[in-house]
Structures are given as C-alpha cells and as structure tokens.
Design a protein around this motif. Structure first.
Motif, PDB file in Angstrom:
ATOM      1  N   VAL A 113       0.837  -1.199   0.000  1.00  0.00           N
ATOM      2  CA  VAL A 113       0.000   0.000   0.000  1.00  0.00           C
ATOM      3  C   VAL A 113       0.873   1.251   0.000  1.00  0.00           C
ATOM      4  O   VAL A 113       0.604   2.216  -0.724  1.00  0.00           O
ATOM      5  CB  VAL A 113      -0.945   0.004   1.228  1.00  0.00           C
ATOM      6  CG1 VAL A 113      -1.617   1.360   1.392  1.00  0.00           C
ATOM      7  CG2 VAL A 113      -2.005  -1.074   1.072  1.00  0.00           C
ATOM      8  N   SER A 116       2.408   1.793  -3.411  1.00  0.00           N
ATOM      9  CA  SER A 116       1.414   2.179  -4.424  1.00  0.00           C
ATOM     10  C   SER A 116       0.870   3.580  -4.207  1.00  0.00           C
ATOM     11  O   SER A 116       0.191   4.134  -5.080  1.00  0.00           O
ATOM     12  CB  SER A 116       0.244   1.191  -4.402  1.00  0.00           C
ATOM     13  OG  SER A 116      -0.494   1.324  -3.198  1.00  0.00           O
ATOM     14  N   ASN A 117       1.143   4.170  -3.015  1.00  0.00           N
ATOM     15  CA  ASN A 117       0.600   5.484  -2.656  1.00  0.00           C
ATOM     16  C   ASN A 117      -0.926   5.506  -2.631  1.00  0.00           C
ATOM     17  O   ASN A 117      -1.556   6.560  -2.731  1.00  0.00           O
ATOM     18  CB  ASN A 117       1.109   6.576  -3.614  1.00  0.00           C
ATOM     19  CG  ASN A 117       2.583   6.837  -3.429  1.00  0.00           C
ATOM     20  OD1 ASN A 117       3.082   6.850  -2.300  1.00  0.00           O
ATOM     21  ND2 ASN A 117       3.304   7.012  -4.528  1.00  0.00           N
ATOM     22  N   LYS A 118      -1.526   4.329  -2.500  1.00  0.00           N
ATOM     23  CA  LYS A 118      -2.985   4.240  -2.411  1.00  0.00           C
ATOM     24  C   LYS A 118      -3.418   4.704  -1.023  1.00  0.00           C
ATOM     25  O   LYS A 118      -2.864   4.297  -0.017  1.00  0.00           O
ATOM     26  CB  LYS A 118      -3.433   2.789  -2.647  1.00  0.00           C
ATOM     27  CG  LYS A 118      -4.927   2.586  -2.596  1.00  0.00           C
ATOM     28  CD  LYS A 118      -5.260   1.113  -2.799  1.00  0.00           C
ATOM     29  CE  LYS A 118      -6.759   0.873  -2.694  1.00  0.00           C
ATOM     30  NZ  LYS A 118      -7.092  -0.581  -2.846  1.00  0.00           N
ATOM     31  N   LEU A 119      -4.413   5.586  -0.974  1.00  0.00           N
ATOM     32  CA  LEU A 119      -4.887   6.092   0.304  1.00  0.00           C
ATOM     33  C   LEU A 119      -5.644   4.998   1.055  1.00  0.00           C
ATOM     34  O   LEU A 119      -6.552   4.370   0.529  1.00  0.00           O
ATOM     35  CB  LEU A 119      -5.807   7.303   0.088  1.00  0.00           C
ATOM     36  CG  LEU A 119      -5.132   8.565  -0.471  1.00  0.00           C
ATOM     37  CD1 LEU A 119      -6.118   9.706  -0.539  1.00  0.00           C
ATOM     38  CD2 LEU A 119      -3.931   8.970   0.375  1.00  0.00           C
ATOM     39  N   GLN A 120      -5.247   4.792   2.282  1.00  0.00           N
ATOM     40  CA  GLN A 120      -5.813   3.712   3.088  1.00  0.00           C
ATOM     41  C   GLN A 120      -6.417   4.287   4.362  1.00  0.00           C
ATOM     42  O   GLN A 120      -5.860   5.202   4.975  1.00  0.00           O
ATOM     43  CB  GLN A 120      -4.709   2.707   3.440  1.00  0.00           C
ATOM     44  CG  GLN A 120      -5.211   1.448   4.114  1.00  0.00           C
ATOM     45  CD  GLN A 120      -4.060   0.492   4.404  1.00  0.00           C
ATOM     46  OE1 GLN A 120      -2.934   0.927   4.627  1.00  0.00           O
ATOM     47  NE2 GLN A 120      -4.330  -0.796   4.409  1.00  0.00           N
ATOM     48  N   LYS A 126      -5.281   9.821   4.228  1.00  0.00           N
ATOM     49  CA  LYS A 126      -6.701   9.528   4.036  1.00  0.00           C
ATOM     50  C   LYS A 126      -7.561  10.412   4.927  1.00  0.00           C
ATOM     51  O   LYS A 126      -8.623  10.902   4.506  1.00  0.00           O
ATOM     52  CB  LYS A 126      -6.969   8.050   4.333  1.00  0.00           C
ATOM     53  CG  LYS A 126      -8.423   7.614   4.128  1.00  0.00           C
ATOM     54  CD  LYS A 126      -8.873   7.752   2.683  1.00  0.00           C
ATOM     55  CE  LYS A 126     -10.273   7.225   2.478  1.00  0.00           C
ATOM     56  NZ  LYS A 126     -10.766   7.455   1.108  1.00  0.00           N
TER      57      LYS A 126
END
Length: 937
Positions: A113, A116-120, A126
């Motif tokens: 995560v 990927s820099n995906k906001l979690q 986030k």
C-alpha cells in the motif's frame, strides 16, 4: 437443547486472491513443520491425533453438519492426561503460528500500500482527504493538528498469557518468515530459510509454555518495555516526523511544525495499585528505573551510530561556533579525532548523557556503559539540554550544506528526546476510592481532628477536607504516631512520586486515578494524600496541585452521576485555583469493563457516549478542557474493537484531539509486536484523533438518533440484567460452564482475579468475567441484550427498521456499535458453548439458561442482518473472516480438549489435588485459545 437444533454462525466465505494464496502457503508450511516436530518429539500417536482432530473440525465447516463434531468429543475422551497435554500444546502452537503468518501477510500488504501510494483508511493522508471532502478548511485542519495528543497507556491486566520467552521465539519466527519475498526472488536459499523456521519451531516445542510461578510486577514491566525496542523507539519518531512534515507542507512554519508532538506513551505497570497488593513503593521505583534504563540504552545506541556516521574532517568542511564549542568541551580525545569536530562534539554529548544516566539510574549503573576517563562528567539538568546539543549538531550540518545527513538517525533521536525525555512514559498512579477514604479517616483520627470520618455524609466530608486543604498548612501525619500498613504504604507511594518528580521531572507521574469514584469527596481525599507528600497545597499563599486528580467512572450508575460530580468539583474555589495553574484541564477516565458487566454491551456503550457528551458540556460551562481516558480492553465487551472507528464514534467535540486509551494483554503483542503493524496502528490512532478534532459539534447533529438509542439502550439493559442478575442459578451456571476457576489459578498476571476472597459475580473483576465467556466461545458480554432490544423497538414496523438502517449508514457511533457486535458474534459458536453447558451440575437449570442465550443469539444475528442488509457476519471485513476461517479448526479442537480436561479436573475436590499434567494441560488450553482469539480479554 438438541445439538441438531442449534444454529450455525453465518460467517462470510472468502475467495483467496494472489496475496492470500501466499498466506495460505505460509500457513501450510508452518503447519507441516510443526507436524514434523510433533512426530519427532511426541510420536506417531500424538501426531495422528492432532491430524484427526483437525480433519474432524474442518469437515464440520465443509458440511456444516453438527454430526461432524461428534468425533471431536470421542477423540478427546480416549486420550490420557499425558497425551492430551501434548495434543493441546500442538494446537496452541498452531494457533500462534497462524497469528505469525497473518502478521507477516499484513506487513507485506502494508508495504504494498505504501509503495502504491494508495490512500488507506487510518492513514494521515486519508484523514486529510476525508476532512477536505467534508469541507473542512486547511486553516481549521492546521488548528486541529495542534490539538492532537494521543497517549496509548500500556497496562498489565491478566490477559497476556504468553511468556516473555515465547514472545521472543515468535519474534524470531516472524523475522524469518518476513524474508519470504526474498526467498521467492532467489535472494535467500529456500532450504536454509526453512531450516531456520524449523529450528525455532523445534525450540518452541521443547520450551515450557507456562510460567512455573506467578507472574511478578517486575516481569510485567519487562514485558511491556520490550515493545519499545521492537516498535516504539523506531516507529513513534517516524510517525511524528511524518505528522510534522505534513503540517509544514500545509503552510505551517518550520518552528511550529516541529513543536507538534501528537503522540506520547503512558504506563500503568508499577503504579496501578487497584486490587493488586503486589504493587508497592518498590515496584513504582523499579518501574521508573526500568523505563529510564531502557531509554538510556536506546539513546546510547543512537548516539553511537551518529558518532560513527559523522566522520567529517575540519579540513573538508566548516562547522558552526556552537558545534565547535561542543567539540572543544570534549577535552582529551584520541589523536585520530582531533580534526573530527562532529565526533568530538558527539563525545561531549555522550559523556554528559552517561553522567545523566548514572545520576538518574543510580541503582542500575551496572547496566550502563562506563564513564570515559577524563570525560565530561556533568549531567544534563533536563532532557531539553540534551535535545539542544543534538540540535546544535543538526544545525551545523544544515548550515554547511549537509542537511541530508540529519535525516534518519539524528532527526529521529532529536524527535525521541522530545517524546520520551528522560522518563520514557508517564506512569499513572491508581487506587480504589475505598482505600483513599480509609487512609484519610486514619489521618484525621491520628491528628485528633475527627474520630469517625467514615460515618459522615458527603457534604460534611467535603467540608472537613476543604478546611484541611484551604485553612491548615500543616500535614496530618506524624512520624511519632504508629500507622497502619495500608496508610504507610499509600503515603510512601506519594512521597516516592515527589522524589521521582525531583529526579526525572513532572512528566514521570502526572495523574492519580481514582477507581470507583462516586463523589467529590473521593477526589478531595486524594488531594489530602497529595498534600502529605507536598504534591498539593490549598492555602492562599501558594495553591498548587502537581498531579491531575482523575476520577474513573465505571458502572452505568456512576456514569450517569458523573456530570453532577464534575459540576460540584469545578465549583470549588480551590479547584479553580489549581486549574488556573494547570491549564484549566481535567481528565476523566471511563470504565468500559465494569459498565459492561453491570449493564451489558449496548447499555454500556450508550452510557459512555452520553457521559462524554454531558461532561464535555460541563467543561464548556466552566471553561475547562475535559479530555477522556478510555479504559479499553481487548474485547468488545471491554471497549475493544478497531481503535480508529472507536475514536471517530465518540460524540463530536468530546475528544478535541486529546485522547488516552489503555492497551493491554495480548492486544499489545497483536498491535505492536511488529514494527510495520505497530506504525499502522499508531498512525490510525493519530489520524482518528485528528479527524475527530477537526469535526466540531456543529458539523454533525444526531439528536433524533440519540433519542432512539436511549430507548433501545434501556430495553437492552433490562434484558441483560434479567439474565445475569435476575435469573435464579445464573451465578452457579457461570462458574460451572466456563473455565473461570482455572483462569484464577493461571499465572497470567500479578493481579488477583477477584476483589474479594469469596468469588461472586459482584466481586469478580470484569476482566476474567469477559475472558471466561471468550474461552467458552459465546462472548456473551459483547452482544447479549442487543437482539431483544432492537426487536422490541422495531416491533414489526418496517419504517422503524428503515430508520435503523439509516442510522447505520450515517451515524459513526451506531455504525461502530453494530460492527463490533457483528465482529464478536463471528467468533462465537453456539454448539461449542452447548458442550460447555453440559459441565453444569443442575442440567435442568443450565439447559433453560442455554435456551435463553441461544434465543437471544439468534435474535441478535437476525436483527444485525436486517440493519446491515447483509446475510452473513463480517460481510464488510473479509480480512477478519479469512483470518477466522484459517484458524477455526484449531479453536474448535482446543475447546473440545478443554471441556474434556475440565470434566476430569472436576473429579477432584480442589485445584491443588488435580494432577500436575492435567492442571498444566488446562492452563495451556486457556493459553492457546487466548492466543488464537487475540482479543479475548
């Protein structure tokens, strides 16, 4: 009740993805290695028995037919005590290995995560996005960031059943398993990697899983402090640096951003005397010393790294005047260092740090490095001086084109000094109000002021106490007059607190908590005891109170009375004067355990919500910032559940960014036994505090929903009370169908399981109460009363159901409450509990009670499905559903083994008469189930 008629837990089925396939593979590998170990050390019969039990359990989940479980009882009854001991060890280790595999899996997921820099959910990024989406301005977010103050407080309640030795082994296996990605990339030889895992599992099998003697407070201190080197020392500075960088990017000044410390640590172990006679003035000193030693050893290690790194020569770089002065102060150094100003400066810092450690840790200097011959033997007066010297090093690097060299160790150490100072964590003092009043009564009598303080009504008590605080500067104790052991020990604690303040600074002990606080006099009694140690004064010349006096409201009744108590407290002139000097702050601790045991989960949750809302209003009325200390345990029945959701579920405006919460038992290991997961959990706490701080009361209004839950809560309260306190024979039922009597004998904590020698439901502590229901797989405190309450309120009215569905979608408190019930029910199993019920002596009464529990269980499941619009439990939590399915076979086998063990043990008149192997097997079964369930206490 017939086994065939019992309902089955409707758990979500999970499709394995690529990452979960890796988890499954690791689980299988660890299980196979354990199987080989069992075969080698315990023999073919034990190996085959564990395989047969596992297969029978798995068959149940494939067919969902109760008949599949009949073999479990037969397998268990055929085993000898010696055999059952080895089988239960097998499943206990298997459950712990499943935990390790999942922790490593989550760690790898967390890293993916981040990359990927995906906001979690639960990350600062986030939370910032959430606030911006809700229209919260950047200016308001920055204001909220300044208010964030989160304090996880490590406690030692008796749910942490793992030995420190076993925890060390699990850490080694975790570290090896974490290298799996490198094995797949052929960077590590697979055979060598498997051999390392195999080695640790074999050591584990041959290591005693139980303590041979009762856990001591010093052991609990050591266990808790071990998590600093694992997680807190590295991850708290990383988190705070991240928080400060975000603040700076949002436009805050560098100076203001670097002053933000959103998270510090707290500690109960060594200062929490409530019900624990083994916590004394000596353990308080040992706790402070152990913290300091742990901290200084970390500081020495980091300073040494900086010394090794900063090898720059004065012939190749310039330094600031301050840095040069630090270097010159080092005195005689190696000829090789004469032109290395940074190393000479760090030598000065190290010398002063060693001198400080010798000064503060005088009883443990054998654990410290030796002083340098001809070194600078001048201790730092406080941690700020230490920080200042480190900043001098950093500023010199920055001004001379080497800012990059400050990143990492140096910046993290500077940050650490601001978080931990020289004390590490704030130690709370806690004692029961009944002890305080007895001590004050003795003081007043011995000073010839009042012969029978305890007979006075509340108003008269307050009058006497205020007179002593405001009008008489003298202390009440007299060294020439004999004191009871209780009074002597209590006064010694407060005098030690004064001594620790003088040595470590006031942050070492900031608060005194009062268990079972029910009145203003309970709080004034603490002030009298503080006065005896010169920690408080009320006379006009010099009013001060060096410790915050924190009431702990525990039962439903106490929570309802709390606003009036605080209103009276704030109205006292002496309290107003103390607060003027202490920033007009008041902390209130909320007890989840006792309120839940008193009124059930829903009633407890709602009482806590209301109390926070009303107390926050009282604070506004008196211009006092009220903050809350949440006494959360691991289970839903003790305030557990996901911390991020729990914080956001509090009444808007009640946290204002400031929140303290207990972290205890096996939950500490689950959250912080791994640095990556530790960072994730710590960030979730800070992120939730930030969001709740930015969302003020005006941002949400739930009055209509609150009125509804008020009605439903009353229905739930009566339903729960009818079962637990108004059902004839229920107390005997509880003590007979759960392993409570064996839990009392297990060496899982230094604190007794009951406040009184005779065990009754009233005297039993809430912790073993919840722990016992968890062991029996019914988790009753986490859901009972919910089904009846909602069903009665809905009363077949579809419109009312739609209102509840809307509440679930919109109101964080309600969503969190329902989600927690959903989670705890997912771990329950009615048919297994029915096997425990067969242990009761009076089967007619027992089966009637079982029928009541099963009816409520079905009602609760049914109403959850309607409110959430989901047909299964954990529909929104596939990760937990997958986790449970991975380990259910181990749970079930251990439950059936435990039941068989209890049957055998009941043949003896007392626990002491039970053969050692049988007693040991029971305790390992308790250990294994707690390990597998993870939030059992």
């Amino acid at each position: 009740m017939s086994l065939k008629n019992l309902p089955i837990t409707p758990l979500l089925s999970v499709q394995l993805d690529e990452q979960q396939e890796a988890l499954f593979a690791n689980n299988e590998l660890l299980a196979n290695l354990l199987g080989e170990t069992i075969f080698n050390y315990a023999g073919l019969h034990i190996y085959q028995t564990t395989e047969n039990l596992t297969a029978a359990s798995k068959n149940y989940y494939k067919t969902l037919k109760h008949v599949a479980r009949e073999n479990l009882s037969l397998f268990c009854s055929d085993l000898t005590d010696s055999e059952i001991l080895r089988v239960i060890r097998s499943f206990s280790i298997a459950a712990a290995l499943a935990n390790i595999a999942e922790d490593v899996y989550q760690t790898h997921q967390q890293r993916r995560v981040r990359i990927s820099n995906k906001l979690q959910i639960g990350t600062l990024e986030k939370s910032l996005q959430n606030l911006k989406t809700k229209g919260i301005s950047q200016e308001k977010i920055l204001e909220a960031m300044e208010k964030v103050s989160v304090v996880p407080v490590l406690t030692a309640h008796p749910t942490q059943v793992q030995r420190k030795t076993i925890l060390d082994i699990t850490k080694k296996i975790t570290d090896v398993l974490d290298q799996y990605e490198n094995v797949k990339l052929k960077q590590i030889d697979e055979k060598e990697w498997i051999d390392k895992l195999n080695r640790e599992i074999q050591i584990w099998w041959q290591t005693s899983m139980l303590r041979e003697s009762k856990l001591r407070v010093t052991d609990e201190i050591s266990n808790a402090l071990s998590y600093y080197n694992i997680t807190f020392f590295s991850e708290i500075p990383n988190l705070i640096n991240k928080f400060q960088e975000i603040s700076q990017k949002m436009g805050n000044s560098v100076q203001n951003s670097q002053s933000l410390i959103p998270l510090t640590m707290g500690m109960w172990i060594g200062g929490d005397r409530d019900g624990n006679p083994f916590v004394t003035v000596d353990t308080l000193e040992k706790s402070a010393q152990a913290q300091a030693i742990t901290l200084f050893q970390h500081y020495f290690s980091e300073v040494e790294k900086i010394y090794r790194d900063l090898s720059m020569s004065i012939t190749m770089t310039n330094v600031t005047e301050d840095l040069q002065a630090l270097a010159d102060a080092s005195g005689e150094v190696s000829p090789h260092r004469t032109k290395e100003p940074y190393r000479r400066a760090v030598t000065t810092i190290r010398d002063r740090l060693v001198a400080t450690a010798y000064n503060l840790c005088d009883k443990n200097i054998n654990l410290l490095p030796p002083k340098r011959k001809n070194g600078v033997d001048v201790p730092y007066r406080n941690s700020k001086e230490f920080t200042k010297d480190l900043v001098i090093v950093a500023e010199s690097l920055i001004r001379n084109n080497s800012e990059f060299l400050t990143h990492g160790t140096l910046n993290n150490l500077i940050c650490a000094t601001e978080i931990f100072g020289f004390h590490l964590a704030t130690i709370d003092l806690r004692q029961d109000s009944s002890v305080h009043e007895v001590c004050v009564a003795e003081l007043l009598k011995s000073a010839n002021i009042l012969g029978d303080y305890l007979s006075l009504p509340e108003e008269a008590r307050c009058k006497v106490l205020l007179r002593e605080l405001e009008c008489d500067p003298r202390i009440l104790s007299d060294p020439t007059i004999p004191q009871s052991e209780l009074l002597s020990s209590e006064l010694a604690i407060f005098k030690k607190a004064k001594s620790l303040h003088e040595r470590f600074g006031k942050k070492i002990i900031e608060k005194n908590l009062i268990s079972h606080a029910t009145s203003v006099s309970d709080m004034l009694e603490v002030a009298i005891l503080l006065k005896e140690a010169n920690l408080a004064k009320g006379n006009k010349e010099n009013e001060f109170c060096d410790l915050y006096i924190v009431p702990l409201f525990e039962t439903v009744e106490d929570l309802e009375a709390a606003p009036d108590i605080l209103r009276k407290w704030f109205s006292l002139p002496i309290v107003q004067k103390w607060m003027e000097k202490n920033g007009r702050k008041q902390e209130v601790m909320l007890g989840y355990s006792d309120s839940n045991k008193d009124g059930g989960y829903l009633s407890s949750s709602w009482s806590l919500y209301k109390a926070q809302k009303e107390l926050t209003a009282v604070g506004h009325e008196f211009d006092v910032q009220i903050s809350f200390f949440h006494g959360r345990g691991g289970t839903v029945g003790r305030g557990g559940g996901p911390s991020y959701e729990a914080i956001l579920a509090q009444p808007e405006g009640s946290t204002d960014g400031t929140i303290r919460l207990t972290e205890q038992g096996e939950v500490i290991g689950a959250k912080y036994g791994n640095p990556d997961l530790g960072f994730k959990n710590l960030e979730a706490l800070v992120s939730a505090a930030l969001e709740s701080s930015a969302l003020t009361v005006e941002d949400a209004a739930w009055e209509e929903y609150e009125n509804i839950i008020e009605e439903i809560s009353k229905l739930s309260y009566h339903s729960y009370r009818d079962l637990v306190y108004n059902t004839e024979g229920f107390s005997d039922f509880f003590f007979e169908v759960t392993p409570i009597n064996f839990i009392s004998g297990l060496n899982i904590g230094s604190r007794p399981s009951s406040r009184k020698k005779k065990q009754t439901l009233e005297s039993l502590r809430a912790i073993p109460w919840v722990f016992s229901w968890s062991q029996a797989r019914i988790m009753l405190p986490g859901w009972y009363g919910v089904g009846t309450a909602f069903t009665k309120w809905i009363n077949d009215d579809e419109k009312k159901l739609e209102v509840l569905q809307k509440m679930y979608a919109e109101w964080p408190f309600f969503k969190s409450t329902i989600s927690n019930v959903d989670m705890v029910l997912s771990k329950s199993d009615v048919s297994i509990f029915a096997e425990y019920v067969k242990l009761a002596k009076d089967q007619k009464v027992a089966q009637e009670i079982l029928k009541e529990i099963v009816t409520e269980w079905e009602l609760t499941i049914d109403v959850l499905k309607k409110i959430t619009k989901n047909d299964v439990l954990l529909a929104d939590n596939a990760e937990l559903a997958s986790s449970l399915r991975n380990r259910l076979a181990y749970f079930d086998s251990m439950n059936f083994l435990q039941i068989e063990l209890i049957k055998r043990a009941r043949k003896f008149e007392s626990i002491d008469e039970i053969p050692r192997e049988l007693r040991k097997a029971i305790h390992i079964s308790i250990n294994g189930l707690a390990t597998g369930l993870r939030n059992s206490g």
